[in-house]
Enzyme design. Structure first.
Site, mmCIF file in Angstrom:
data_model
loop_
_atom_site.group_PDB
_atom_site.id
_atom_site.type_symbol
_atom_site.label_atom_id
_atom_site.label_comp_id
_atom_site.label_asym_id
_atom_site.label_seq_id
_atom_site.Cartn_x
_atom_site.Cartn_y
_atom_site.Cartn_z
ATOM 1 N N LYS A 33 -88.924 32.218 -25.612
ATOM 2 C CA LYS A 33 -90.339 32.486 -25.342
ATOM 3 C C LYS A 33 -91.052 32.954 -26.604
ATOM 4 O O LYS A 33 -92.108 32.453 -26.972
ATOM 5 C CB LYS A 33 -90.463 33.514 -24.221
ATOM 6 N N ARG B 281 -92.393 40.585 -21.445
ATOM 7 C CA ARG B 281 -91.694 39.413 -20.920
ATOM 8 C C ARG B 281 -90.347 39.212 -21.611
ATOM 9 O O ARG B 281 -90.232 39.374 -22.820
ATOM 10 C CB ARG B 281 -92.549 38.151 -21.122
ATOM 11 N N GLY C 143 -86.384 32.572 -14.628
ATOM 12 C CA GLY C 143 -86.371 33.419 -13.446
ATOM 13 C C GLY C 143 -85.203 34.383 -13.356
ATOM 14 O O GLY C 143 -85.108 35.153 -12.400
ATOM 15 N N MET D 174 -84.313 36.841 -15.587
ATOM 16 C CA MET D 174 -84.547 38.191 -16.122
ATOM 17 C C MET D 174 -85.960 38.648 -15.766
ATOM 18 O O MET D 174 -86.660 37.990 -15.020
ATOM 19 C CB MET D 174 -84.276 38.191 -17.625
ATOM 20 N N ARG E 23 -91.892 25.457 -23.473
ATOM 21 C CA ARG E 23 -90.478 25.257 -23.793
ATOM 22 C C ARG E 23 -90.141 23.812 -23.497
ATOM 23 O O ARG E 23 -90.855 23.140 -22.731
ATOM 24 C CB ARG E 23 -89.583 26.185 -22.975
ATOM 25 N N HIS F 4 -54.627 20.896 -6.088
ATOM 26 C CA HIS F 4 -54.115 19.515 -6.137
ATOM 27 C C HIS F 4 -55.165 18.542 -5.612
ATOM 28 O O HIS F 4 -55.447 17.506 -6.220
ATOM 29 C CB HIS F 4 -52.827 19.413 -5.313
ATOM 30 N N SER G 86 -49.064 12.400 -27.408
ATOM 31 C CA SER G 86 -50.141 12.499 -26.423
ATOM 32 C C SER G 86 -50.090 13.906 -25.846
ATOM 33 O O SER G 86 -49.059 14.318 -25.306
ATOM 34 C CB SER G 86 -49.982 11.462 -25.309
ATOM 35 N N CYS H 279 -53.990 13.164 -22.806
ATOM 36 C CA CYS H 279 -54.028 12.504 -21.496
ATOM 37 C C CYS H 279 -54.157 13.500 -20.360
ATOM 38 O O CYS H 279 -54.060 13.126 -19.195
ATOM 39 C CB CYS H 279 -52.784 11.644 -21.296
ATOM 40 N N TYR I 219 -57.755 9.249 -29.761
ATOM 41 C CA TYR I 219 -58.303 8.820 -28.469
ATOM 42 C C TYR I 219 -58.172 9.939 -27.445
ATOM 43 O O TYR I 219 -57.393 10.882 -27.608
ATOM 44 C CB TYR I 219 -57.595 7.560 -27.953
#
Length: 891
Positions: free
Chosen positions: A21, A90, A99, A101, A335, A451, A776, A844, A864
């Site tokens: 702000k 503020r 909203g 604080m 903002r 699971h 991996s 993986c 990867y």
């Protein structure tokens, strides 16, 4: 250290210091826009206050000096009885927390200055007393913890006594009496009168805003949005401008584009004769922003000019708060506006077309989490169906179907053409066929890392977990006074966690249709699909990380390839031994001679070969990493307790139960106190002769078969759970003999590598790399063993408390623990490549599809990531974002 800044001293790049702000008020001031005068107290002051409980030394003097400057600029003094200056106090964090604080308006007003405020407003006593009652109400609730409902009760009583509905219908005399009632409420709860010293009001309000950083709702919001706990909030002190001075005044909120769809236009709300909190509180109905053109055409025209200026300056959707004071427009805040996932993609594409940003910046401005939201189907709730319970939305999506209570029934009903919802107390690996067959899963136990949740997310299957209000029986469950029998229809919402009786219609995701290839973006006439296509295409061009998939079936592999997967990073062969093949595994376990064991393996080998051939065909030309069987063998056997009861009952009846007795003996022999740390992975392959050899042979034969068809197989054999290089060397020696025999001179390349999922493997990676062509990282088990807890057990037991205490910002199973598990990944990567420079590195675990984790893997230099088919587009986008975020912004 400087704690206070004039607006003109700051800019939008100082958000970490001045809060969003304060930084944006400074930016608008420097743009020459009509911003009330004021100053900002920094986040550093907040952090010091929260650490010590007192205002930092020197802060009071700095506030006094800047307050004097403000008073001089405004020509008024704070709390002056004749011509008072009032200010708003503020909050403003560096990252928007709308909203969450506190704010206090009209600070500086007291018994002695109400008349002066009325005179300042041209004799408007009603306005003055209304402003005073608002101050007492906000100050009491925010600063002194007075119950807000007591003020509301007093206001309602005043309106009832007057016989009116809205507070604007109360006159000056009514509001004067209301102020007295509010002061009595304040004194009753605080033990002292409402403070009349304006500087005391200001100091107490500043402290209250500081404290609101640690309010429960603010803490919860930060956890949800993964905002760091240590940022603190800035405090902006701004000269009050008044929207409650009559019909020619008002307050509103405006967006430079539709935050729901991203389409250009005028969007917002306006409320005449009101202050800002009235819009938020919804005490009166607002009017569309376009109505302001009729009410105040000059202010409306100026607002449109300012909106265009701000959007052009910020190059993004702007969210604006404004007040009109007797025909004069004032800008109170701007903002970069929050938006839906659909709007994020659409706006980014539009801004590229408008030449405000380039495609790199467009990729930066969207996220994988937003893309995932666009991929899940959603319920059409236009008829407002009422849920019977709400639990953990564990895997987003929307699904309706007939209730079934076993995996077998799920498969049977699905094969008969029915849509089903599998309802269980909790799921286990045996339920996998039913989970695959079901449209959705509902459990009464577990959470986001149970699971059911993990498997469902991997499959892109809707799942609601932890519905503890549900009592699950064998053929029915009860909830909220309803009994739902097998075959009854329910609907589950994996995004909200809501469960509905009956069928709730769903609407398909156009984005999924696009990824499936069913929707051509060139002909879709859908701005969202077009935006997703353009941004994904650019992300693919920019990313360095390849994206593979975790897939165990040809169908999963095919879908993943349509979604853009560049190979398979994990094929879990244990999933191939379920169903009809379970009996063959049981024979293998029960074998007492080499001949029996070889017979069981010989029966399994052609089935495995066909499985691998199907996967290699679907991924023709792309790498396919096959993990040799990993889970404990006891998972393929009946439960010890069930077997013991069965054998005991048979003996009691004088019946023979030879097979069950053999099975019971095997289960007892293999029983482990902690199976996840027992006989599994490479240990299993070394203890059960021929098991790994059968799988290696099946892989090799499948590769040779595809090559004979003219294909290009690229199999990779992955040995799980290695902790010592000697384990891998032993398996590798046997595998190389089989490969030499089967593959021979065919030219089919077969790599041999390992999963790094044991901490010792990560710490001895340099040794292990000498026997491995790729690593991996199995980050699921690496997390379990690194932290020393079981994913299946801990979430319901204590994760909630760890999250509540801030020990976890997010579950380490959802997003990679960079400091601990991430450090092991870096150590293994660095030492592995030091020993073998061409070592291929991938991941993986579930983290391969988590947006934040993908960025870490990019930074760590992996080649990867691999994730479930449904998460492949998310990983592709985040890999592209990781690459462009490393590059300087030029758009």
């Amino acid at each position: 250290m400087k704690f206070v800044y004039e607006f003109a001293e700051g800019n939008k790049d100082l958000a970490d210091l001045l809060g969003g702000k304060g930084a944006n008020l400074a930016e608008m001031t420097n743009l020459g826009l009509p911003v009330p005068a004021g100053f900002t107290i920094t986040t550093q002051a907040c952090k010091q206050y929260l650490a010590s409980g007192v205002r930092p030394a020197g802060l009071d003097d700095e506030i006094g000096a800047h307050l004097s400057t403000l008073e001089e600029a405004m020509g008024r003094r704070l709390g002056d009885p004749h011509d008072p200056l009032l200010v708003s106090v503020r909050s403003g964090a560096a990252i928007s927390m709308p909203g969450m604080m506190e704010t206090v308006l009209n600070v500086g007003l007291g018994d002695a200055s109400v008349a002066g405020l009325a005179a300042q407003a041209g004799g408007d006593e009603r306005f003055a007393w209304d402003s005073y009652r608002r101050l007492i109400q906000m100050f009491g609730k925010t600063v002194c913890d007075v119950p807000g409902e007591e003020f509301e009760d007093a206001l309602d009583a005043a309106k009832a006594a007057k016989g009116v509905r809205d507070d604007v219908d109360l006159d000056a005399a009514d509001l004067r009496e209301l102020v007295g009632a509010f002061q009595a409420v304040f004194a009753k709860h605080t033990g002292h009168e409402f403070p009349q010293d304006p500087r005391e009001q200001l100091d107490l309000a500043v402290e209250a805003v500081f404290r609101s950083w640690n309010a429960k709702r603010a803490v919860l919001y930060r956890r949800q949005e993964r905002i760091p706990e240590d940022l603190g909030t800035a405090v902006s002190v701004v000269a009050m401008v008044f929207g409650n001075l009559g019909a020619d005044s008002g307050t509103g909120v405006a967006f430079t584009r539709d935050p729901g769809t991203g389409e250009p236009g005028i969007y917002g709300d306006y409320l005449a004769n009101a202050q800002g909190e009235d819009v938020v509180a919804g005490i009166r109905n607002t009017v569309p922003l376009e109505d302001l053109e009729r009410l105040d055409p000059d202010s409306y025209a100026e607002l449109l000019r300012i909106m265009a200026t701000l959007e052009g300056h910020y190059r993004d959707l702007c969210d604006i708060e404004f007040t009109i004071e007797r025909g004069k427009l004032w800008m109170l805040q701007t903002r970069v506006g929050k938006r839906t996932a659909a709007a994020a993609f659409t706006i980014a594409a539009h801004l590229v077309d408008e030449e405000m940003i380039d495609m790199d910046e467009a990729v930066r401005r969207v996220t994988g989490a937003q893309l995932a939201q666009l991929m899940f189907p959603r319920f059409d709730l236009s008829d407002e169906p009422q849920p019977v319970t709400r639990a953990v939305g564990a895997s987003p999506g929307a699904a309706s179907g007939e209730v079934v209570f076993t995996a077998e029934h799920a498969v049977q009903r699905a094969e008969a053409g029915h849509r089903v919802i599998l309802v269980r107390r909790e799921t286990n690996p045996d339920d996998l066929p039913g989970m695959i067959a079901a449209r959705g899963i509902l459990t009464s136990r577990g959470g986001k890392t149970s699971h059911a949740a993990v498997v469902a997310r991997g499959m892109g299957k809707t799942c609601v977990c932890g519905a503890d209000e549900i009592t699950v029986g064998e053929r029915e469950f009860t909830v909220a006074g309803h009994t739902i029998a097998e075959g009854d229809v329910i609907s589950v919402d994996g995004t909200t966690g809501r469960v509905y009786l009956g069928e709730v219609p769903v609407r398909d995701s156009e984005v999924v249709q696009y990824f499936e290839g069913d929707l051509d973006p060139a002909n879709a006439n859908d701005p969202l699909v077009s935006a997703v296509h353009r941004i994904m295409t650019h992300a693919d061009e920019r990313r360095r990380l390849l994206v593979r998939t975790n897939a165990d079936t040809a169908a999963d592999a095919a879908r993943a390839r349509r979604f853009g997967a560049q190979g398979i990073g994990l094929c879990r062969t244990e999933h191939m031994f379920l169903g009809d093949r379970r009996e063959l595994v049981e024979k293998l376990i029960l074998a007492t001679t080499d001949a029996d064991r070889q017979a069981a393996l010989a029966a399994l080998q052609p089935l495995q070969r066909d499985d691998f051939l199907a996967l290699l065909r679907e991924m023709n030309g792309l790498p396919v990493t096959v993990r040799l069987i990993d889970p404990p063998l006891h998972e393929f056997l009946p439960a010890l307790e069930d077997l013991a009861v069965h054998v005991a009952v048979a003996r009691e009846r004088g019946e023979r139960a030879t097979r069950q007795e053999q099975m019971l003996a095997a289960v007892r022999r293999m029983h482990e106190q902690n199976p996840m740390l027992g006989l599994r992975g490479v240990r299993l392959g070394l203890v059960v002769p021929g098991l790994f050899a059968m799988q290696v042979r099946a892989i090799a034969e499948a590769a040779v078969a595809l090559a004979a068809e003219g294909g290009t197989p690229r199999p990779e054999i992955m040995v799980p759970l290695v902790g010592a290089v000697q384990e891998l060397e032993t398996v590798r020696a046997e595998a190389e003999k089989i490969l030499a025999e089967v593959v021979g001179d065919s030219g089919v390349p077969v790599l041999i590598g390992t999963m790094i999922e044991v901490p010792r493997a990560a710490l001895t990676a340099g040794q292990i790399a000498e026997a491995a062509e790729f690593f991996s990282f199995g980050t699921n088990d690496l997390t379990q063993m690194g932290w020393g807890f079981s994913r299946d057990d801990v979430e319901g037991a204590f994760f909630w408390r760890y999250l509540e205490l801030g020990i976890f910002g997010i579950s380490p199973f959802e997003s990679l623990d960079r400091d601990g598990v991430g450090r092991m990944v870096r150590i293994a990567s660095d030492e592995g490549r030091a020993a073998r420079p061409d070592l291929k590195l991938g991941v993986c675990g579930e983290h391969g599809g988590d947006p934040d984790s993908v960025h870490f893997f990019h930074e760590a230099g992996l080649d990867y990531v691999s994730c479930s088919p449904f998460r492949v587009p998310v990983a592709r986008l985040e890999a592209g974002r990781a690459a462009v975020l490393d590059a300087p912004s030029v758009g």
